[in-house]
Design a protein around this motif. Structure first.
Motif, PDB file in Angstrom:
ATOM      1  N   LYS A  75       0.850  -1.192   0.000  1.00 48.90           N
ATOM      2  CA  LYS A  75       0.000   0.000   0.000  1.00 48.90           C
ATOM      3  C   LYS A  75       0.885   1.241   0.000  1.00 48.90           C
ATOM      4  CE  LYS A  75      -3.619  -2.301   2.572  1.00 48.90           C
ATOM      5  NZ  LYS A  75      -4.305  -2.392   3.862  1.00 48.90           N
ATOM      6  N   GLU A  76       0.304   2.395  -0.350  1.00 43.54           N
ATOM      7  CA  GLU A  76       1.071   3.631  -0.457  1.00 43.54           C
ATOM      8  C   GLU A  76       1.802   3.988   0.841  1.00 43.54           C
ATOM      9  OE1 GLU A  76       0.597   8.324  -1.803  1.00 43.54           O
ATOM     10  OE2 GLU A  76      -1.203   7.088  -1.597  1.00 43.54           O
ATOM     11  N   TYR A  79       4.790   1.922   1.281  1.00 44.51           N
ATOM     12  CA  TYR A  79       5.818   2.327   0.309  1.00 44.51           C
ATOM     13  C   TYR A  79       6.632   3.505   0.866  1.00 44.51           C
ATOM     14  CZ  TYR A  79       7.700   4.702  -3.819  1.00 44.51           C
ATOM     15  OH  TYR A  79       8.526   5.345  -4.716  1.00 44.51           O
ATOM     16  N   HIS A  80       5.953   4.535   1.299  1.00 46.26           N
ATOM     17  CA  HIS A  80       6.646   5.740   1.775  1.00 46.26           C
ATOM     18  C   HIS A  80       7.462   5.486   3.038  1.00 46.26           C
ATOM     19  CE1 HIS A  80       5.018   8.389  -1.229  1.00 46.26           C
ATOM     20  NE2 HIS A  80       3.788   7.999  -0.950  1.00 46.26           N
ATOM     21  N   SER A 105      -2.356   3.704  -9.085  1.00 44.87           N
ATOM     22  CA  SER A 105      -0.999   3.534  -8.586  1.00 44.87           C
ATOM     23  C   SER A 105      -0.742   2.134  -8.049  1.00 44.87           C
ATOM     24  CB  SER A 105      -0.729   4.542  -7.470  1.00 44.87           C
ATOM     25  OG  SER A 105      -0.688   5.851  -7.996  1.00 44.87           O
ATOM     26  N   TYR A 107       2.546   0.185  -5.871  1.00 44.90           N
ATOM     27  CA  TYR A 107       3.731   0.491  -5.088  1.00 44.90           C
ATOM     28  C   TYR A 107       4.500  -0.803  -4.816  1.00 44.90           C
ATOM     29  CZ  TYR A 107       1.233   4.841  -4.341  1.00 44.90           C
ATOM     30  OH  TYR A 107       0.565   6.017  -4.535  1.00 44.90           O
ATOM     31  N   HIS A 123       7.263   3.289  -7.704  1.00 46.61           N
ATOM     32  CA  HIS A 123       5.853   3.654  -7.828  1.00 46.61           C
ATOM     33  C   HIS A 123       5.514   3.665  -9.312  1.00 46.61           C
ATOM     34  CE1 HIS A 123       2.797   7.203  -7.851  1.00 46.61           C
ATOM     35  NE2 HIS A 123       2.164   6.054  -7.846  1.00 46.61           N
ATOM     36  N   ARG A 125       2.327   4.170 -12.189  1.00 42.66           N
ATOM     37  CA  ARG A 125       0.952   4.610 -12.467  1.00 42.66           C
ATOM     38  C   ARG A 125       0.478   3.959 -13.742  1.00 42.66           C
ATOM     39  NH1 ARG A 125      -0.658  10.373 -12.057  1.00 42.66           N
ATOM     40  NH2 ARG A 125      -2.560   9.346 -12.656  1.00 42.66           N
TER      41      ARG A 125
END
Length: 173
Positions: A75-76, A79-80, A105, A107, A123, A125
């Motif tokens: 999930k985003e 990822y971050h 998106s 990830y 990432h 898209r």
């Protein structure tokens, strides 16, 4: 002549409607060694991803060392923050092929200790059916040309140039 031109355009339109986009397979980073550290530059994989126009049905192919590396679909937020627990999917057999099955998106991070923190993440898209291009949140290197709108599918022949219209004559008062 007008009828012939209209027939040509109708045939072209019919062809375009029934044409089908052919899915592509992309080797991540265009190299079998792209999912390895050290990376040649920060954000290298995101820069690579930003130069491609991924569509639904395309697939990403990773090749990496089995046992010492892996790919996690996350999930985003994960990822971050390089959170490796509870991935959407985990790949650790030395080869991963992931089909991009929806727009939006995706990830990916490395599952190896500290590799994500060192930049081994990406990432991607995926364009929806009606999008022609997008701007990526990661800058494209200045040596790359800016994204160009793409047709929704490749044409097997060039389109004829539009007719040149000359201005109407003006009346002088």
């Amino acid at each position: 002549m007008a009828r012939s031109s209209l027939s040509t355009w109708m045939m072209l339109l019919l062809f375009l409607v029934i044409s089908k986009y052919e899915a592509k397979e992309y080797l991540v980073g265009d190299s079998e060694s792209s999912w390895l550290l050290p990376l040649p530059q920060a954000e290298r994989l995101n820069q690579w991803a930003s130069t491609h126009h991924f569509r639904i049905g395309d697939s990403l192919l990773w090749k990496y060392d089995e046992g010492s590396e892996s790919v996690l679909d996350v999930k985003e937020e994960h990822y971050h923050n390089c959170i490796k627990s509870n991935p959407i999917q985990s790949y650790n057999e030395g080869r991963a092929k992931i089909v991009l099955n929806r727009p939006g998106s995706f990830y990916f991070i490395s599952g190896a200790q500290d590799h994500c923190e060192q930049g081994l993440k990406m990432h991607v898209r995926v364009l929806s059916g009606n999008q022609r291009y997008y701007s990526h949140p990661y800058p494209i290197p200045s040596s790359s040309p800016p994204p160009v709108p793409l047709p929704p599918f490749p044409l097997p022949f060039p389109l004829p140039p539009p007719p040149i219209l000359s201005p109407s004559p003006r009346r002088l008062n």
